[in-house]
Scaffold this motif. Structure first.
Motif, PDB file in Angstrom:
ATOM      1  N   HIS A 120       0.825  -1.220   0.000  1.00 18.91           N
ATOM      2  CA  HIS A 120       0.000   0.000   0.000  1.00 18.91           C
ATOM      3  C   HIS A 120       0.852   1.261   0.000  1.00 18.91           C
ATOM      4  O   HIS A 120       0.620   2.189   0.788  1.00 18.91           O
ATOM      5  N   ARG A 123      -1.112   4.702  -0.444  1.00 20.11           N
ATOM      6  CA  ARG A 123      -1.929   5.037   0.729  1.00 20.11           C
ATOM      7  C   ARG A 123      -1.040   5.377   1.932  1.00 20.11           C
ATOM      8  O   ARG A 123      -1.303   6.348   2.654  1.00 20.11           O
ATOM      9  N   SER A 162      -6.792  12.402  -3.673  1.00 22.14           N
ATOM     10  CA  SER A 162      -7.210  11.060  -3.254  1.00 22.14           C
ATOM     11  C   SER A 162      -6.126  10.048  -3.597  1.00 22.14           C
ATOM     12  O   SER A 162      -5.270  10.294  -4.465  1.00 22.14           O
ATOM     13  N   GLU A 163      -6.203   8.892  -2.933  1.00 26.42           N
ATOM     14  CA  GLU A 163      -5.256   7.811  -3.219  1.00 26.42           C
ATOM     15  C   GLU A 163      -5.334   7.415  -4.697  1.00 26.42           C
ATOM     16  O   GLU A 163      -4.307   7.211  -5.354  1.00 26.42           O
ATOM     17  N   GLU A 164      -6.553   7.306  -5.212  1.00 18.74           N
ATOM     18  CA  GLU A 164      -6.736   6.869  -6.601  1.00 18.74           C
ATOM     19  C   GLU A 164      -6.112   7.873  -7.576  1.00 18.74           C
ATOM     20  O   GLU A 164      -5.419   7.489  -8.518  1.00 18.74           O
ATOM     21  N   HIS A 167      -2.350   7.775  -7.302  1.00 14.69           N
ATOM     22  CA  HIS A 167      -1.798   6.544  -7.897  1.00 14.69           C
ATOM     23  C   HIS A 167      -1.798   6.643  -9.425  1.00 14.69           C
ATOM     24  O   HIS A 167      -0.849   6.225 -10.083  1.00 14.69           O
ATOM     25  N   GLU A 168      -2.861   7.206  -9.991  1.00 11.40           N
ATOM     26  CA  GLU A 168      -2.897   7.361 -11.452  1.00 11.40           C
ATOM     27  C   GLU A 168      -1.749   8.247 -11.929  1.00 11.40           C
ATOM     28  O   GLU A 168      -1.116   7.952 -12.948  1.00 11.40           O
TER      29      GLU A 168
END
Ligand code: GAR
Length: 189
Positions: A120, A123, A162-164, A167-168
């Protein structure tokens, strides 16, 4: 040809980047001989549409982790790879894989190692509150994301990201870096 076997568990965005770089000539002389996954990963589609052999080697199908790892090594060894690329493979590899391919295995990780190793990374970096994070390509050794650092790229975390979303953005620099690392290996082989 510089032969790679790519391991994935997920959407395969890194695998797709490698395959597209081969198609475009950016990775001239590189061949993905097979793609190996530990489950029916969506990213296997990128290999199937190019008629690249795929193998699902699921931990649950083996009596022990060692048997599973041996099956992975046997499957991978059939392609006699110059390089094994873990591109979002979410399981730790054990001694059969390390003995067979040590020094010829790389992994990509979505954080600036040695910070935030493990499953992770994005995160954990966000939770810590870092302002800069990124991606790292490492050699595989017996530890969890402890191998020698081959390359790293950084980016600035945005306010409230955000994490998403983070990450992208990491994946964009990650796949560029991974392709560059493979190209360099292929050149210096
Ligand atoms: C990548 O960001 C990779 O670094 C990460 O999984 C994602 C896979 O994405 N790997 C790890 O976190 C390994 N601990 P993809 O399936 O879309 O290429």
């Amino acid at each position: 040809d510089f032969t790679c076997v790519v391991f994935i568990s997920g959407t395969g965005s890194n695998l797709r980047a490698i395959l597209e770089a081969i198609d475009s000539g950016a990775l001239a002389g590189v061949r993905v001989a097979a793609v190996v996954a530990d489950l029916d990963a969506p990213g296997l589609a990128f290999a199937r549409e190019r008629d690249i052999p795929t193998h699902i080697v699921a931990l649950a199908d083996y009596d022990s982790r060692e048997d599973w790892d041996r099956a992975l090594a046997e499957c991978t060894g059939r392609y006699a790879p110059d390089l094994v690329v873990l591109a979002g493979f979410m399981r730790l590899l054990g001694s059969p894989m390390l003995e067979a391919f040590g020094g010829r295995m790389i992994n990509t990780h979505p954080a600036l190692l040695p910070a935030f190793p493990g499953a992770h990374g994005v995160r954990d970096a966000l939770d810590y509150g870092v302002k800069v994070t990124g991606a790292t390509v490492i050699e595989i050794d017996e530890g969890v994301d402890t191998g020698a650092i081959i390359d790293q790229r950084a980016l600035t975390v945005q306010e409230g990201e955000s994490e998403e979303a983070l990450h992208e953005r990491i994946k964009v620099i990650e796949r560029e870096m991974l392709v560059d690392v493979i190209a360099k290996r292929a050149r210096t082989q």
